[in-house]
Motif scaffolding. Structure first.
Motif, PDB file in Angstrom:
ATOM      1  N   GLU A 229     -18.587-101.633 -37.645  1.00  0.00           N
ATOM      2  CA  GLU A 229     -17.727-102.389 -36.986  1.00  0.00           C
ATOM      3  C   GLU A 229     -16.555-102.886 -38.360  1.00  0.00           C
ATOM      4  O   GLU A 229     -15.238-102.822 -37.948  1.00  0.00           O
ATOM      5  CB  GLU A 229     -18.778-104.105 -37.159  1.00  0.00           C
ATOM      6  CG  GLU A 229     -17.424-105.485 -37.103  1.00  0.00           C
ATOM      7  CD  GLU A 229     -18.405-106.312 -37.339  1.00  0.00           C
ATOM      8  OE1 GLU A 229     -18.226-107.659 -37.042  1.00  0.00           O
ATOM      9  OE2 GLU A 229     -19.766-106.575 -37.406  1.00  0.00           O
TER      10      GLU A 229
ATOM     11  N   ILE B 156     -12.259-102.466 -37.349  1.00  0.00           N
ATOM     12  CA  ILE B 156     -11.611-103.775 -38.066  1.00  0.00           C
ATOM     13  C   ILE B 156     -10.054-103.083 -38.695  1.00  0.00           C
ATOM     14  O   ILE B 156      -8.814-103.406 -38.339  1.00  0.00           O
ATOM     15  CB  ILE B 156     -12.377-104.711 -38.780  1.00  0.00           C
ATOM     16  CG1 ILE B 156     -13.270-105.385 -38.037  1.00  0.00           C
ATOM     17  CG2 ILE B 156     -11.262-105.399 -39.607  1.00  0.00           C
ATOM     18  CD1 ILE B 156     -14.438-106.378 -38.839  1.00  0.00           C
TER      19      ILE B 156
ATOM     20  N   LEU C 101      -7.425-101.718 -36.028  1.00  0.00           N
ATOM     21  CA  LEU C 101      -6.972-102.243 -35.289  1.00  0.00           C
ATOM     22  C   LEU C 101      -5.777-102.969 -36.502  1.00  0.00           C
ATOM     23  O   LEU C 101      -4.994-103.418 -35.632  1.00  0.00           O
ATOM     24  CB  LEU C 101      -7.824-103.918 -35.097  1.00  0.00           C
ATOM     25  CG  LEU C 101      -8.551-103.861 -33.970  1.00  0.00           C
ATOM     26  CD1 LEU C 101     -10.152-104.406 -33.733  1.00  0.00           C
ATOM     27  CD2 LEU C 101      -7.934-103.573 -32.309  1.00  0.00           C
TER      28      LEU C 101
ATOM     29  N   ASN D  68     -10.354-100.776 -25.668  1.00  0.00           N
ATOM     30  CA  ASN D  68      -9.641-101.900 -25.419  1.00  0.00           C
ATOM     31  C   ASN D  68      -8.822-102.273 -26.401  1.00  0.00           C
ATOM     32  O   ASN D  68      -9.175-102.201 -27.988  1.00  0.00           O
ATOM     33  CB  ASN D  68     -10.626-103.751 -25.339  1.00  0.00           C
ATOM     34  CG  ASN D  68      -9.921-104.700 -25.254  1.00  0.00           C
ATOM     35  OD1 ASN D  68      -8.954-104.090 -26.009  1.00  0.00           O
ATOM     36  ND2 ASN D  68     -10.870-105.786 -23.916  1.00  0.00           N
TER      37      ASN D  68
ATOM     38  N   LYS E 290      -7.531-104.678 -27.325  1.00  0.00           N
ATOM     39  CA  LYS E 290      -7.561-105.998 -28.486  1.00  0.00           C
ATOM     40  C   LYS E 290      -8.611-106.323 -29.138  1.00  0.00           C
ATOM     41  O   LYS E 290      -8.804-106.462 -30.323  1.00  0.00           O
ATOM     42  CB  LYS E 290      -7.231-107.111 -27.482  1.00  0.00           C
ATOM     43  CG  LYS E 290      -5.654-107.188 -26.242  1.00  0.00           C
ATOM     44  CD  LYS E 290      -5.565-108.466 -25.468  1.00  0.00           C
ATOM     45  CE  LYS E 290      -4.506-108.056 -24.980  1.00  0.00           C
ATOM     46  NZ  LYS E 290      -3.687-109.342 -24.797  1.00  0.00           N
ATOM     47  N   THR E 291      -9.812-105.726 -28.570  1.00  0.00           N
ATOM     48  CA  THR E 291     -11.118-105.434 -29.290  1.00  0.00           C
ATOM     49  C   THR E 291     -11.226-104.136 -30.561  1.00  0.00           C
ATOM     50  O   THR E 291     -12.048-104.625 -30.701  1.00  0.00           O
ATOM     51  CB  THR E 291     -12.511-105.343 -28.274  1.00  0.00           C
ATOM     52  OG1 THR E 291     -12.127-104.419 -27.567  1.00  0.00           O
ATOM     53  CG2 THR E 291     -11.621-106.809 -27.688  1.00  0.00           C
TER      54      THR E 291
ATOM     55  N   TYR F 155     -12.876-101.521 -28.975  1.00  0.00           N
ATOM     56  CA  TYR F 155     -14.275-101.129 -28.613  1.00  0.00           C
ATOM     57  C   TYR F 155     -13.852-100.558 -27.131  1.00  0.00           C
ATOM     58  O   TYR F 155     -12.751-101.267 -26.452  1.00  0.00           O
ATOM     59  CB  TYR F 155     -15.676-102.957 -28.312  1.00  0.00           C
ATOM     60  CG  TYR F 155     -16.231-102.914 -29.500  1.00  0.00           C
ATOM     61  CD1 TYR F 155     -16.801-101.969 -30.508  1.00  0.00           C
ATOM     62  CD2 TYR F 155     -15.852-103.351 -30.952  1.00  0.00           C
ATOM     63  CE1 TYR F 155     -18.099-102.110 -31.456  1.00  0.00           C
ATOM     64  CE2 TYR F 155     -16.161-103.942 -31.821  1.00  0.00           C
ATOM     65  CZ  TYR F 155     -17.206-103.291 -32.134  1.00  0.00           C
ATOM     66  OH  TYR F 155     -17.774-103.583 -33.344  1.00  0.00           O
TER      67      TYR F 155
END
Length: 335
Positions: free
Chosen positions: A132, A136, A139, A259, A261-262, A264
Protein backbone atom coordinates in the motif's frame (compact mmCIF):
# COMPACT_ATOMS: atom_id res chain seq x y z
CA UNK A 1 -23.48 3.27 -89.89
CA UNK A 2 -24.35 5.62 -87.02
CA UNK A 3 -25.82 2.71 -85.05
CA UNK A 4 -22.71 0.65 -85.71
CA UNK A 5 -20.46 3.47 -84.44
CA UNK A 6 -22.65 3.85 -81.34
CA UNK A 7 -22.45 0.12 -80.70
CA UNK A 8 -18.68 0.12 -81.08
CA UNK A 9 -18.38 3.13 -78.76
CA UNK A 10 -20.53 1.38 -76.15
CA UNK A 11 -18.46 -1.79 -76.50
CA UNK A 12 -15.24 0.18 -75.99
CA UNK A 13 -16.68 1.87 -72.89
CA UNK A 14 -17.71 -1.51 -71.45
CA UNK A 15 -14.25 -2.90 -72.08
CA UNK A 16 -12.54 0.09 -70.49
CA UNK A 17 -14.75 0.54 -67.47
CA UNK A 18 -15.69 -3.10 -67.06
CA UNK A 19 -12.04 -4.00 -66.59
CA UNK A 20 -11.19 -0.98 -64.49
CA UNK A 21 -11.36 -3.10 -61.34
CA UNK A 22 -8.86 -5.65 -62.67
CA UNK A 23 -6.29 -2.91 -63.22
CA UNK A 24 -5.90 -2.76 -59.44
CA UNK A 25 -3.61 -5.24 -57.72
CA UNK A 26 -3.52 -6.12 -54.03
CA UNK A 27 -0.25 -5.37 -52.25
CA UNK A 28 0.46 -6.60 -48.73
CA UNK A 29 3.25 -5.51 -46.42
CA UNK A 30 3.84 -7.38 -43.14
CA UNK A 31 6.36 -6.95 -40.38
CA UNK A 32 7.18 -6.81 -36.68
CA UNK A 33 7.50 -3.53 -34.76
CA UNK A 34 6.59 -1.98 -31.40
CA UNK A 35 6.56 -5.44 -29.82
CA UNK A 36 3.79 -6.64 -32.14
CA UNK A 37 2.94 -7.38 -35.76
CA UNK A 38 1.68 -5.04 -38.45
CA UNK A 39 -0.07 -5.44 -41.80
CA UNK A 40 -0.55 -2.84 -44.53
CA UNK A 41 -2.81 -3.87 -47.41
CA UNK A 42 -3.48 -1.56 -50.34
CA UNK A 43 -4.87 -1.73 -53.87
CA UNK A 44 -3.12 0.06 -56.71
CA UNK A 45 -2.19 -0.29 -60.38
CA UNK A 46 1.47 -0.68 -59.41
CA UNK A 47 3.57 -1.00 -56.25
CA UNK A 48 3.55 2.42 -54.61
CA UNK A 49 4.75 1.73 -51.05
CA UNK A 50 7.31 -0.79 -49.84
CA UNK A 51 8.27 -2.31 -46.49
CA UNK A 52 11.26 -0.02 -46.01
CA UNK A 53 9.06 3.08 -46.01
CA UNK A 54 6.68 1.57 -43.44
CA UNK A 55 9.55 0.42 -41.22
CA UNK A 56 11.02 3.93 -41.40
CA UNK A 57 7.80 5.35 -39.96
CA UNK A 58 7.84 2.73 -37.21
CA UNK A 59 11.42 3.60 -36.28
CA UNK A 60 10.63 7.30 -36.08
CA UNK A 61 7.80 6.64 -33.62
CA UNK A 62 9.93 4.24 -31.56
CA UNK A 63 12.71 6.82 -31.33
CA UNK A 64 10.14 9.24 -29.98
CA UNK A 65 7.88 7.16 -27.71
CA UNK A 66 9.27 3.67 -27.03
CA UNK A 67 9.80 2.88 -23.35
CA UNK A 68 12.14 0.07 -24.39
CA UNK A 69 14.70 2.25 -26.22
CA UNK A 70 17.39 3.81 -24.04
CA UNK A 71 17.74 6.85 -26.32
CA UNK A 72 14.06 7.50 -27.10
CA UNK A 73 12.65 10.90 -26.20
CA UNK A 74 10.18 9.43 -23.73
CA UNK A 75 12.98 7.57 -21.92
CA UNK A 76 15.00 10.77 -21.73
CA UNK A 77 11.98 12.66 -20.40
CA UNK A 78 11.22 10.00 -17.79
CA UNK A 79 14.82 10.01 -16.54
CA UNK A 80 15.12 13.78 -16.42
CA UNK A 81 14.54 15.87 -13.31
CA UNK A 82 12.94 18.88 -15.00
CA UNK A 83 11.71 17.85 -18.46
CA UNK A 84 12.80 17.53 -22.06
CA UNK A 85 12.32 19.00 -25.54
CA UNK A 86 10.08 16.80 -27.70
CA UNK A 87 9.51 16.22 -31.42
CA UNK A 88 6.25 16.75 -33.33
CA UNK A 89 5.21 13.07 -33.02
CA UNK A 90 5.51 13.20 -29.26
CA UNK A 91 3.63 16.49 -28.95
CA UNK A 92 0.73 15.30 -31.12
CA UNK A 93 0.26 12.24 -28.91
CA UNK A 94 0.74 14.25 -25.72
CA UNK A 95 -1.86 16.83 -26.78
CA UNK A 96 -4.38 14.12 -27.60
CA UNK A 97 -3.65 12.35 -24.31
CA UNK A 98 -4.38 15.59 -22.46
CA UNK A 99 -7.66 16.04 -24.33
CA UNK A 100 -8.89 12.51 -23.67
CA UNK A 101 -7.80 12.71 -20.03
CA UNK A 102 -9.91 15.83 -19.61
CA UNK A 103 -12.89 14.30 -21.43
CA UNK A 104 -12.79 11.18 -19.25
CA UNK A 105 -12.19 12.98 -15.96
CA UNK A 106 -8.74 11.47 -15.59
CA UNK A 107 -9.63 7.82 -16.27
CA UNK A 108 -7.16 7.99 -19.14
CA UNK A 109 -3.85 9.27 -17.80
CA UNK A 110 -0.54 9.06 -19.67
CA UNK A 111 1.43 9.75 -16.46
CA UNK A 112 0.48 6.30 -15.18
CA UNK A 113 3.99 4.97 -15.94
CA UNK A 114 5.11 4.65 -12.26
CA UNK A 115 2.05 2.52 -11.45
CA UNK A 116 2.41 0.36 -14.57
CA UNK A 117 6.00 -0.41 -13.62
CA UNK A 118 5.10 -0.97 -9.97
CA UNK A 119 2.61 -3.70 -10.92
CA UNK A 120 5.03 -5.47 -13.26
CA UNK A 121 3.74 -4.33 -16.65
CA UNK A 122 6.56 -1.90 -17.45
CA UNK A 123 9.96 -2.38 -19.10
CA UNK A 124 11.56 -3.79 -15.92
CA UNK A 125 10.71 -7.05 -14.16
CA UNK A 126 9.52 -7.00 -10.54
CA UNK A 127 10.19 -9.52 -7.78
CA UNK A 128 7.01 -8.94 -5.79
CA UNK A 129 3.71 -7.09 -5.97
CA UNK A 130 3.57 -3.58 -4.46
CA UNK A 131 2.35 -2.83 -0.94
CA UNK A 132 0.00 0.00 0.00
CA UNK A 133 2.77 2.49 0.84
CA UNK A 134 4.47 1.91 -2.52
CA UNK A 135 1.19 2.60 -4.31
CA UNK A 136 0.56 5.79 -2.31
CA UNK A 137 4.07 6.99 -3.13
CA UNK A 138 3.61 6.26 -6.83
CA UNK A 139 0.26 8.08 -6.89
CA UNK A 140 2.08 11.27 -5.89
CA UNK A 141 3.81 11.07 -9.29
CA UNK A 142 0.62 10.54 -11.32
CA UNK A 143 -1.51 13.26 -12.89
CA UNK A 144 -1.51 15.14 -16.20
CA UNK A 145 -1.54 18.40 -14.22
CA UNK A 146 2.01 17.61 -13.04
CA UNK A 147 3.38 18.55 -16.48
CA UNK A 148 3.50 21.95 -18.16
CA UNK A 149 3.91 22.48 -21.90
CA UNK A 150 6.09 25.32 -23.15
CA UNK A 151 5.99 25.08 -26.94
CA UNK A 152 8.00 21.90 -27.68
CA UNK A 153 9.31 21.55 -24.12
CA UNK A 154 7.51 19.50 -21.46
CA UNK A 155 8.38 20.70 -17.99
CA UNK A 156 7.94 18.53 -14.90
CA UNK A 157 6.32 20.07 -11.84
CA UNK A 158 7.48 17.08 -9.82
CA UNK A 159 10.68 15.17 -10.75
CA UNK A 160 9.13 11.71 -10.40
CA UNK A 161 6.38 12.16 -13.03
CA UNK A 162 6.81 9.83 -16.02
CA UNK A 163 4.89 9.24 -19.24
CA UNK A 164 3.61 6.02 -20.82
CA UNK A 165 1.88 6.30 -24.21
CA UNK A 166 1.20 2.57 -24.64
CA UNK A 167 -2.53 3.24 -24.38
CA UNK A 168 -2.56 5.56 -27.39
CA UNK A 169 0.72 5.39 -29.37
CA UNK A 170 -0.26 2.42 -31.54
CA UNK A 171 -3.34 4.31 -32.65
CA UNK A 172 -1.13 7.23 -33.63
CA UNK A 173 1.14 4.83 -35.53
CA UNK A 174 -1.82 3.57 -37.54
CA UNK A 175 -2.91 7.14 -38.32
CA UNK A 176 0.58 8.18 -39.37
CA UNK A 177 0.92 5.25 -41.79
CA UNK A 178 -2.57 5.97 -43.15
CA UNK A 179 -1.60 9.60 -43.69
CA UNK A 180 1.54 8.49 -45.54
CA UNK A 181 -0.51 6.23 -47.84
CA UNK A 182 -2.88 9.09 -48.61
CA UNK A 183 0.09 11.30 -49.46
CA UNK A 184 1.13 8.64 -51.97
CA UNK A 185 -2.32 9.05 -53.59
CA UNK A 186 -3.57 5.65 -52.44
CA UNK A 187 -7.34 5.44 -51.97
CA UNK A 188 -8.10 1.82 -51.09
CA UNK A 189 -6.17 0.51 -48.09
CA UNK A 190 -6.17 -0.99 -44.60
CA UNK A 191 -3.55 -0.49 -41.88
CA UNK A 192 -3.33 -2.73 -38.81
CA UNK A 193 -0.81 -2.52 -35.98
CA UNK A 194 -1.23 -4.88 -33.04
CA UNK A 195 -4.96 -5.23 -33.66
CA UNK A 196 -5.58 -1.48 -33.99
CA UNK A 197 -6.62 -0.63 -37.53
CA UNK A 198 -7.77 1.99 -39.99
CA UNK A 199 -9.71 1.43 -43.21
CA UNK A 200 -9.84 3.90 -46.07
CA UNK A 201 -12.70 3.43 -48.53
CA UNK A 202 -14.09 0.17 -49.89
CA UNK A 203 -12.12 -2.23 -52.07
CA UNK A 204 -11.93 -1.54 -55.82
CA UNK A 205 -14.45 -4.35 -56.44
CA UNK A 206 -17.04 -2.48 -54.38
CA UNK A 207 -16.83 -4.69 -51.28
CA UNK A 208 -16.25 -3.19 -47.84
CA UNK A 209 -13.42 -4.36 -45.60
CA UNK A 210 -14.72 -6.90 -43.08
CA UNK A 211 -13.27 -6.88 -39.56
CA UNK A 212 -13.63 -9.68 -37.02
CA UNK A 213 -14.24 -8.61 -33.41
CA UNK A 214 -12.67 -11.12 -31.05
CA UNK A 215 -13.46 -11.76 -27.42
CA UNK A 216 -13.60 -14.43 -24.70
CA UNK A 217 -16.05 -17.27 -25.23
CA UNK A 218 -16.53 -18.29 -21.59
CA UNK A 219 -16.60 -16.78 -18.11
CA UNK A 220 -13.18 -18.29 -17.28
CA UNK A 221 -11.74 -16.01 -20.01
CA UNK A 222 -9.49 -18.84 -21.21
CA UNK A 223 -11.01 -19.30 -24.66
CA UNK A 224 -11.00 -16.69 -27.39
CA UNK A 225 -13.04 -16.45 -30.59
CA UNK A 226 -14.89 -14.23 -33.05
CA UNK A 227 -17.87 -12.45 -31.51
CA UNK A 228 -19.01 -10.40 -34.49
CA UNK A 229 -17.97 -9.34 -37.98
CA UNK A 230 -18.36 -5.69 -38.98
CA UNK A 231 -18.02 -3.75 -42.23
CA UNK A 232 -16.11 -0.48 -42.19
CA UNK A 233 -15.97 1.83 -45.20
CA UNK A 234 -13.77 4.47 -43.62
CA UNK A 235 -12.51 4.92 -40.05
CA UNK A 236 -10.64 3.21 -37.23
CA UNK A 237 -11.41 0.26 -34.95
CA UNK A 238 -9.40 -0.49 -31.81
CA UNK A 239 -9.87 -2.90 -28.91
CA UNK A 240 -8.77 -2.96 -25.29
CA UNK A 241 -9.26 -5.92 -22.97
CA UNK A 242 -8.04 -7.49 -19.74
CA UNK A 243 -8.37 -11.19 -20.62
CA UNK A 244 -5.14 -11.67 -22.58
CA UNK A 245 -2.54 -9.54 -20.80
CA UNK A 246 -2.39 -10.18 -17.05
CA UNK A 247 -0.35 -11.74 -14.27
CA UNK A 248 -1.47 -14.35 -11.76
CA UNK A 249 -1.05 -13.96 -8.01
CA UNK A 250 -2.11 -17.36 -6.75
CA UNK A 251 -5.63 -17.74 -8.13
CA UNK A 252 -6.04 -13.98 -8.54
CA UNK A 253 -5.93 -12.57 -12.06
CA UNK A 254 -4.33 -9.09 -12.06
CA UNK A 255 -5.23 -6.91 -15.01
CA UNK A 256 -2.63 -4.77 -16.80
CA UNK A 257 -5.19 -1.94 -16.78
CA UNK A 258 -4.40 0.25 -13.78
CA UNK A 259 -6.82 2.80 -12.32
CA UNK A 260 -4.83 6.08 -12.24
CA UNK A 261 -6.98 7.36 -9.38
CA UNK A 262 -6.66 4.42 -6.98
CA UNK A 263 -3.32 2.98 -8.12
CA UNK A 264 -4.75 -0.54 -8.24
CA UNK A 265 -5.56 -2.80 -11.23
CA UNK A 266 -9.13 -2.57 -12.49
CA UNK A 267 -11.62 -4.92 -10.86
CA UNK A 268 -14.81 -3.76 -12.56
CA UNK A 269 -17.07 -5.83 -14.79
CA UNK A 270 -15.53 -4.75 -18.11
CA UNK A 271 -13.75 -7.50 -20.05
CA UNK A 272 -13.26 -5.93 -23.47
CA UNK A 273 -14.12 -2.68 -25.27
CA UNK A 274 -13.98 -2.12 -29.03
CA UNK A 275 -14.26 1.46 -30.28
CA UNK A 276 -14.93 2.90 -33.72
CA UNK A 277 -13.82 6.47 -34.49
CA UNK A 278 -12.72 8.52 -37.48
CA UNK A 279 -9.06 8.08 -36.49
CA UNK A 280 -7.17 5.37 -34.61
CA UNK A 281 -5.57 7.56 -31.96
CA UNK A 282 -8.99 8.74 -30.77
CA UNK A 283 -10.37 5.20 -30.71
CA UNK A 284 -7.26 3.88 -28.97
CA UNK A 285 -7.42 6.44 -26.19
CA UNK A 286 -11.12 6.03 -25.51
CA UNK A 287 -11.13 2.22 -25.45
CA UNK A 288 -8.76 2.34 -22.46
CA UNK A 289 -10.86 4.94 -20.64
CA UNK A 290 -14.08 2.99 -21.23
CA UNK A 291 -12.45 -0.11 -19.73
CA UNK A 292 -12.15 1.79 -16.44
CA UNK A 293 -15.88 2.68 -16.33
CA UNK A 294 -18.85 0.70 -15.16
CA UNK A 295 -20.98 -0.60 -18.02
CA UNK A 296 -23.80 1.90 -17.44
CA UNK A 297 -21.32 4.78 -17.29
CA UNK A 298 -19.61 3.65 -20.48
CA UNK A 299 -22.88 3.32 -22.38
CA UNK A 300 -23.95 6.80 -21.30
CA UNK A 301 -20.53 8.27 -22.14
CA UNK A 302 -20.61 6.90 -25.70
CA UNK A 303 -24.24 7.98 -26.19
CA UNK A 304 -23.30 11.58 -25.37
CA UNK A 305 -20.63 11.67 -28.07
CA UNK A 306 -20.90 11.84 -31.83
CA UNK A 307 -17.29 10.90 -32.57
CA UNK A 308 -17.22 7.30 -31.25
CA UNK A 309 -19.23 4.07 -31.26
CA UNK A 310 -18.50 1.09 -29.01
CA UNK A 311 -19.03 -2.62 -28.41
CA UNK A 312 -18.47 -3.90 -24.86
CA UNK A 313 -18.13 -7.33 -23.30
CA UNK A 314 -18.65 -7.54 -19.55
CA UNK A 315 -19.27 -9.96 -16.71
CA UNK A 316 -22.71 -10.01 -15.09
CA UNK A 317 -23.23 -10.35 -11.34
CA UNK A 318 -23.79 -14.11 -11.72
CA UNK A 319 -20.44 -14.45 -13.50
CA UNK A 320 -21.83 -14.96 -17.00
CA UNK A 321 -20.51 -13.00 -19.98
CA UNK A 322 -22.73 -10.48 -21.70
CA UNK A 323 -22.30 -7.76 -24.27
CA UNK A 324 -23.81 -4.43 -25.26
CA UNK A 325 -23.20 -1.91 -28.00
CA UNK A 326 -24.06 1.57 -29.21
CA UNK A 327 -26.64 2.07 -31.94
CA UNK A 328 -24.02 3.22 -34.43
CA UNK A 329 -21.86 0.15 -33.85
CA UNK A 330 -24.87 -2.10 -34.32
CA UNK A 331 -25.34 -0.75 -37.85
CA UNK A 332 -21.85 -1.95 -38.82
CA UNK A 333 -22.42 -5.58 -37.80
CA UNK A 334 -22.91 -8.02 -40.68
CA UNK A 335 -22.52 -11.26 -38.71
Amino acid sequence: MIRLKSYLLLLICVLIFGFKETSFHEYKIEGFAQGTTYVVKYYAKRETVNKNSIDSIMRAIDESMSLYLEQSLITKFNRSESGFKMDHHFMKVYNEACRISKETNGLFDATIAPLVQLWGFGPKKIEKLPDEMSIITALNCVGMNKIEKERMFLRKKVPCVKLDFNGIAQGYTVDLIASFLKQRKLKYFMVEVGGELYVNDIKPNGQAFKIAIEGPLNSELNSNGIKHVIEVKRGAVTTSGNYQKYIMNGKQRISHHINPKTGYPLENEMVSVTVYAKDAMTADGYDNALMAMKVEEAIAFVARRRDIEAYMIYTKVNGELADTLSSGFKKMIVN
